[in-house]
Write an enzyme that holds these catalytic residues in place. Structure first.
Site, short mmCIF file in Angstrom:
data_model
loop_
_atom_site.label_atom_id
_atom_site.label_comp_id
_atom_site.label_asym_id
_atom_site.label_seq_id
_atom_site.Cartn_x
_atom_site.Cartn_y
_atom_site.Cartn_z
N CYS A 73 -46.99 60.34 -51.05
CA CYS A 73 -46.85 58.95 -50.68
C CYS A 73 -45.56 58.51 -50.85
CB CYS A 73 -47.82 58.20 -51.52
SG CYS A 73 -49.52 58.48 -50.78
N ASN A 83 -56.17 59.49 -43.95
CA ASN A 83 -54.66 59.66 -44.22
C ASN A 83 -53.54 59.12 -43.30
OD1 ASN A 83 -56.40 61.50 -43.09
ND2 ASN A 83 -54.96 63.17 -42.56
#
Ligand code: NAD
Ligand code: UGA
Length: 482
Positions: free
Chosen positions: A286, A98
């Site tokens: 995102c 991540n």
């Protein structure tokens, strides 16, 4: 040591068993039966879930994923917490961890936090034994490959035993899959992007993709173009959603219908018809993160006008979500205090259990702040996740920045995954995720259970207008000014 001492790649390690690392390696394993894939993660619970015999307990929900896991797991696909050993014995190491937005320090609120990526680079530097191709799969700011290379190089310099030292190549190979259609996207990608300097390394990675991707879809670029192209693709997609949502607001004021406008503009080949569905605002882990990263980079490189342009896309998305909440309050006579409101859908889109940045989070919080009693339904997301998002997660919304402790609000919420009892005594229903089961509800029977006047707010344009109106319900649909 000879740089490439093997003609074939035999073993691949992917660090990060999340929404990208997991499904990506599952599809790789399916397509490349002669290569062994090891997906590793520091999160033991997640690895246990990937190894669970009960395929409904996999940590990621994606249509088609369970069948592929069943097919490959234990044959050429393994999930493990043994990061060191698997780095040491792999020819390629994907970094798929991540890269959240920084919450503290320089660039807080915009720049990407690269601590997990850096940690991976250090682990590879420490444990790799032979020549290793390090592939950036995570979405990264431009020039991150430089950081990875420096870490790998420095670690080499510090090794005691200078003989038999590993060598490295760094490639950028960003992922373009969308959640909910990850398996299809991985099976039939529009393009595969590989950026890097070493022709040999690029060829080896391309060869793996060529097992199922036509070679004309495998694009080679320099490493910086590859990193920037990933951020740009997400920024362009998000920009389309903010654009269409801004026009939806105008439709509601002018008597136009956003679906007709979308169809009319989308049939121009230069514009194209995809990504023109107005909704409750983009969510997902995102879009916002990557645009804010682009904003940070633009400012960093002395381009404030470019930064402002892209920041507007995120601002429009925030405004749009609050607009929907305000409108619900207005329609319900200016107060929703102690009114029961049914929320249909909490995932940021259908066919995923992911709630990161879901529009539902902001809209539910707004309604809770107005004192509503929410009853939230989602077929896949569980109560614990919703609790994390609504009560504990302080990173998600602007307003949260002022709250040091858990988020506090006037109203209350409850969760159910049963649709039959959810509508009893409700004043309103708000559809936030386009789950298929919400498009064919029996509105006549629902109407009988609700308090009148009862409102249906459809932010995904999925209900049958005629059936809702015939059921003596009031209807608001996004972008529908007719
Ligand atoms: P995720 O949070 O689902 O998974 C990341 C995993 O990495 C976690 O399980 C975490 O425990 C693990 N991890 C972190 N540091 C580690 C370390 N040092 N060693 C081992 N494991 C470690 O994240 P994701 O959604 O899979 O996203 C990963 C990257 O891919 C991000 O950069 C994201 O922007 C990008 N991306 C995501 C999507 C998507 O649809 N989610 C699509 C394309 C690209
Ligand atoms: C997005 C991109 O589509 C992927 O290419 C990219 O790899 C990924 O981000 C990433 O880097 O994480 P994802 O966020 O999984 O994929 O899902 P999308 O289908 O793009 O949807 C994002 C959000 O936009 C959702 O909330 C969705 O409901 C919304 N959306 C999408 C609309 O409101 N209207 C549309 O027409 C399309």
């Amino acid at each position: 040591m000879k740089k490439f001492n093997r003609l074939e790649i035999k073993k691949i390690c992917c660090i990060g068993a999340g929404y990208v690392g997991g499904p990506t390696m599952v599809v790789f394993a399916d397509k490349c039966p002669l290569i062994n894939f090891y997906v590793v993660d520091i999160n033991k619970e997640k690895i246990n879930a990937w190894n669970n015999e009960d395929l409904t307990k996999l940590p990621v929900y994606e249509p088609g994923l369970d069948n592929l896991v069943k097919k490959c797991r234990g044959k050429n696909l393994f999930f493990s917490t043994d990061i060191e050993k698997n780095i040491a014995t792999s020819d390629i190491v994907f970094i798929s961890v991540n890269t959240p937005t920084k919450t503290k320090g320089i660039g807080a609120g915009k720049a990407s936090n690269l601590m997990y990526v850096e940690e991976c680079a250090r682990q590879v530097a420490k444990h790799a034994k032979n020549h290793t191709i390090v592939v950036e799969k995570s979405t990264l700011p431009v020039r991150t490959a430089e950081v990875i290379k420096t870490i790998l190089q420095e670690a080499q310099n510090n090794r005691d035993n200078k003989h038999n030292m590993p060598t490295f190549d760094v490639l950028s190979n960003p992922e373009f899959l969308s959640e909910g259609s990850a398996i299809k996207d991985l099976n039939e990608p529009d393009r595969v992007l590989i950026g890097g300097e070493s022709e040999e390394a690029i060829d080896l990675l391309s060869k793996i993709y060529k097992n199922w991707v036509p070679k004309e879809r495998i694009l080679h670029t320099n490493i910086w173009s590859s990193e920037l192209a990933k951020l740009t693709a997400n920024a362009f997609l998000a920009q389309r959603i903010s654009s269409i949502n801004s026009i939806a607001a105008l439709c509601e004021s002018t008597g136009a219908d956003i679906r007709e406008v979308s169809r009319a503009i989308g049939s121009d080949k230069r514009i194209g018809s995809k990504f023109l569905d107005s909704g409750p605002g983009f969510g997902g882990s995102c879009f916002k993160k990557d645009i804010l990263n682009l904003v940070y980079l633009s400012n960093h490189f002395g381009l404030p006008e470019v930064a402002d342009f892209w920041e507007g896309v995120v601002e429009m998305n925030n405004w749009h979500q609050h607009r929907i909440s305000k409108l619900i309050v207005q329609k319900l006579f200016g107060t929703i205090s102690e009114k029961k409101i049914v929320i249909l859908g909490f995932a940021f889109k259908a066919n995923t259990n992911d709630t990161r940045e879901s529009a539902a989070i902001q809209i539910c919080r707004d309604l809770l702040e107005e004192g509503a009693e929410l009853i939230i339904h989602d077929p896949i997301v569980d109560k614990g996740q919703i609790q994390l998002n609504l009560d504990n997660d302080k990173t998600l919304t602007e307003r949260d920045k002022n709250h040091e402790n858990n988020y506090e609000y006037q109203g209350s919420w409850n969760f159910t995954n049963q649709l039959n009892t959810v509508f009893d005594d409700a004043h309103a229903v708000v559809i936030l995720t386009e789950w298929e089961e919400y498009s064919d509800l029996n509105w006549i029977s629902i109407s009988k259970k609700m308090q009148k006047p009862a409102w249906i707010f459809d932010s995904r344009l999925i209900v049958d207008t005629k059936k809702v109106l015939e059921a003596n319900l009031k209807l608001w649909r996004i972008g529908d000014g007719t």
